[in-house]
Design a protein around this motif. Structure first.
Motif, short mmCIF file in Angstrom:
data_model
loop_
_atom_site.label_atom_id
_atom_site.label_comp_id
_atom_site.label_asym_id
_atom_site.label_seq_id
_atom_site.Cartn_x
_atom_site.Cartn_y
_atom_site.Cartn_z
N PHE A 105 1.46 -1.67 0.09
CA PHE A 105 0.08 0.21 -0.33
C PHE A 105 0.95 1.31 -0.15
CE2 PHE A 105 -3.17 2.40 2.41
CZ PHE A 105 -3.61 2.53 1.41
N VAL A 106 1.20 1.27 -1.24
CA VAL A 106 3.07 2.10 -1.38
C VAL A 106 2.60 3.49 -2.55
CG1 VAL A 106 5.01 2.60 -1.47
CG2 VAL A 106 4.12 0.44 0.12
N GLY A 107 2.72 4.34 -2.00
CA GLY A 107 2.93 5.51 -3.91
C GLY A 107 3.86 5.56 -4.17
N ARG A 134 -10.48 3.00 -0.20
CA ARG A 134 -10.17 3.35 1.66
C ARG A 134 -10.54 1.96 1.92
NH1 ARG A 134 -6.46 5.65 0.94
NH2 ARG A 134 -5.30 7.76 1.40
N SER A 135 -11.41 2.17 2.96
CA SER A 135 -12.39 1.36 4.12
C SER A 135 -12.22 0.09 3.83
CB SER A 135 -13.41 2.46 4.23
OG SER A 135 -14.51 2.26 5.13
N LYS A 136 -14.25 0.11 3.70
CA LYS A 136 -14.61 -1.51 3.06
C LYS A 136 -13.18 -2.08 2.01
CE LYS A 136 -18.63 -3.44 0.68
NZ LYS A 136 -19.71 -3.36 0.14
N ALA A 159 -5.79 5.35 6.85
CA ALA A 159 -6.43 5.28 5.98
C ALA A 159 -6.06 3.34 6.57
CB ALA A 159 -5.62 4.14 4.65
N VAL A 160 -4.87 2.59 6.91
CA VAL A 160 -4.83 1.53 7.91
C VAL A 160 -5.27 1.24 9.04
CG1 VAL A 160 -2.82 -0.77 8.88
CG2 VAL A 160 -2.42 1.08 5.96
N GLU A 161 -5.26 1.90 10.07
CA GLU A 161 -5.66 2.06 11.35
C GLU A 161 -7.04 1.71 11.00
OE1 GLU A 161 -4.41 5.27 13.30
OE2 GLU A 161 -2.24 4.21 13.72
N PHE A 543 -14.91 8.49 1.20
CA PHE A 543 -15.43 7.16 1.18
C PHE A 543 -14.95 6.56 -0.47
CE2 PHE A 543 -17.83 7.50 4.79
CZ PHE A 543 -17.43 6.38 5.19
N LEU A 544 -14.44 7.58 -1.65
CA LEU A 544 -13.93 7.69 -2.67
C LEU A 544 -12.91 8.05 -2.95
CD1 LEU A 544 -17.94 7.51 -4.48
CD2 LEU A 544 -16.33 5.50 -3.79
#
Length: 614
Positions: A105-107, A134-136, A159-161, A543-544
């Motif tokens: 999960f890296v840019g 993000r999220s779901k 985002a990970v937390e 969320f988007l």
């Protein structure tokens, strides 16, 4: 007699090329594909991967720059040492088994490449998570690749937390790219890496890897639903990495990569560079204002693009030094014919090599002739080796048209149809990780004869009288905006969580002067609720990703569906966002106001004229 024979031969060749003016280019292209296929078969026999090519490059030119990023330069030897250190963090943890998947999960930063190379050295595939999700959606992407470990950039910690409890419940090892971590369940990575040895790792760690093993998982929206993890085997990685070679990139070139590395195009810019043994100039995020300055700074000769990039560059204010650069070649997809002409007129005669392909697809088209607007050619030579076809397609039923015998019908010249490609030993389809249902959905059976199987690209293309192939549109529940594929069902699912929205029908619409299609949502409101524009804006923002947020919202009293409860979109797409045609209230996403504002005639005219940017 000899003179007459030579004259006759010359005349025959002249007549042949008058009748088939692109024959020599078709022949060169097919021969290039044949040579590539032979080379890859040799690699399969000797189990020689892109990583092995990288290690050979380290030995042959260790001091040549492999990566330039901001003001840093990393040689091939540096890249080898740093990826060795990254690999050792995983090995020393003792938590990775042979073949385990690690989600990244890296840019766009050097660490992305050190991680992938390091994982390849220990025989573990990497899954490239889109750092915008993000999220779901993020949890879904992580879960569907079957990863046991997650590595995230420090700036993505929040985002990970958000999904950390679910990850810990699955006993996932979570690393953050920082020297310290105060979050329980999240370990630091870079401090461990700096202490690790940079010496070469034993080949035994990857002894289980073959050319048929997965090298990476790259996500695609596909035609419906949430993102899916396309399986990129080491063989497929070779085929994709050869694009630079077949496009004319040579060992002295420098390639500029500003596209996301989690996308196949951006990542393959870097693996293609390994195959060529050249330098990559990497940017964290595309910037139209800095593009040519970067090209001058790094002495770039080859650039990557998607259609949006070329249009953005053409829309920047003109400068006296627009042609002051060394770029000679542009590789990419999605450029409009008018933008192509404008780009060459303004920035110089840069050779544009347009291609077409899907991350999970089993074929790619390549415009090797330079025909403006085309994505490839449908020559008989090419079809002999790589069977493709454009078939008749009913956009209303979203099904191929079949004859009385149940077989598909080839589309006529100039007729838009569905592009399909035969699945065979030569052109395999590897499908999606842990998703047999979606993998099967991409297959068409009994296309031209009983028992044959073709890959359904999900795209409408057409072939003109000269055999040139042109992209027309996407089919299904996906549209393309800002260079990204947007799955309408995913956006709709997010929108219906907003307090005031009962149901959402999401689709893409054409906006004058814009590439692709902008997102629009026809929604119904919950009983007794009014449209809370500020709350909906805040919801979609949370969320988007920016490219997936609907630019327009249409409030309806009810949403029309088919007998199987599928949303009807045809008429909505046709009506677009024109308030002269629509009596329903329409709202426009205003970035400056951070709100959805009523779409008045003034706003509509501003958007269609280009005065209001979207």
């Amino acid at each position: 007699m000899l003179l007459w024979t030579l004259c006759a031969a010359v005349l025959l060749l002249g007549l042949l090329f008058l009748r088939f003016p692109y024959l020599h280019l078709d022949l060169q292209h097919v021969l290039s594909k044949v040579r590539t296929g032979r080379q890859i078969r040799k690699h399969i026999q000797s189990n020689y991967t892109v990583l092995d090519r990288f290690l050979d490059a380290v030995r042959t030119h260790p001091h040549k720059p492999y990566l330039r990023f901001k003001d840093e330069t990393f040689t091939y030897r540096d890249a080898d040492a740093l990826s060795n250190q990254a690999a050792r963090v995983f090995v020393q943890s003792g938590r990775l088994k042979q073949g385990d998947t690690v989600a990244m999960f890296v840019g766009n930063e050097p660490m992305f490449l050190w991680l992938w190379l390091g994982l390849a050295k220990i025989g573990c595939p990497a899954a490239f998570l889109n750092h915008n999700v993000r999220s779901k959606s993020l949890l879904h992407c992580f879960s569907c690749c079957g990863a046991s470990t997650l590595v995230a950039a420090a700036e993505l910690q929040d985002a990970v937390e958000e999904i950390l409890p679910s990850l810990l419940e699955q006993q996932v090892t979570v690393y953050i790219l920082s020297d310290t971590s105060m979050t329980v369940g999240m370990e630091s990575f870079t401090d461990k890496m700096s202490l690790a040895s940079s010496e070469p790792l034993s080949k035994d760690l990857r002894s289980h890897v073959t050319l048929h093993s997965p090298a990476a998982y790259i996500y695609t929206s596909g035609t419906t639903g949430l993102p899916k993890a396309a399986v990129i085997t080491h063989t497929k990685l070779w085929f994709l990495s050869w694009l630079q070679c077949t496009s004319g990139v040579n060992s002295s070139d420098v390639i500029y990569v500003s596209l996301p590395l989690y996308h196949s195009t951006g990542f393959l810019g870097c693996t293609g560079a390994i195959e060529r043994g050249i330098t990559v100039a990497l940017r964290s995020k595309f910037s139209a204002s800095q593009f040519w300055d970067d090209c001058r700074k790094y002495n770039v000769t080859v650039v990557q693009y998607i259609g949006e990039i070329m249009r953005y560059l053409c829309n920047t204010p003109k400068r006296p030094n627009d042609r002051d650069h060394r770029v000679r070649l542009a590789l990419g997809n999605g450029i409009r014919a008018d933008v192509w002409r404008e780009f060459n007129s303004r920035f110089g005669k840069i050779q544009i090599r347009e291609f077409y392909g899907a991350t999970e697809g089993n074929i790619a088209l390549h415009n090797y002739t330079g025909k403006i607007g085309a994505v490839g050619r449908d020559s008989f030579l090419n079809r002999m080796i790589f069977p493709i076809c454009v078939i008749k397609y009913n956009v209303e039923t979203e099904e191929p048209v079949r004859d009385s015998s149940g077989f598909c019908i080839k589309a006529g010249k100039g007729e838009s149809g569905l592009l399909v490609s035969e699945i065979s030993m030569r052109t395999p389809f590897f499908g999606y990780a842990r998703d047999l249902q979606q993998t099967e959905k991409k297959k068409l059976h009994d296309v031209f004869k009983k028992g044959d199987v073709y890959f359904n690209t999900g795209d409408l293309l057409r072939v003109d009288e000269e055999g040139f192939i042109y992209f027309d549109d996407r089919v299904g529940d996906t549209f393309r905006w800002k260079g990204e594929n947007v799955a309408t069902t995913e956006v709709a699912d997010v929108m219906t969580v907003a307090d005031c929205i009962e149901e959402a029908n999401v689709y893409g619409i054409k906006v004058p002067g814009q590439e692709g299609r902008a997102g629009m949502a026809a929604v119904t409101l919950r009983d007794g609720q009014k449209f809370d524009s500020a709350d909906v804006f805040k919801h979609v923002e949370n969320f988007l990703p920016a490219y997936a947020r609907p630019r327009f919202i249409r409030i309806q009293s009810s949403i029309k569906v088919t007998g199987t409860f599928k949303h009807l979109k045809g008429k909505l797409v046709e009506e677009g966002f024109d308030p002269n045609l629509i009596t329903d209230p329409i709202y426009f996403l205003d970035e400056k106001e951070r709100n959805y504002i009523p779409l008045t005639l003034d706003v509509f005219n501003g958007v269609t004229s280009g005065k209001i940017k979207i």
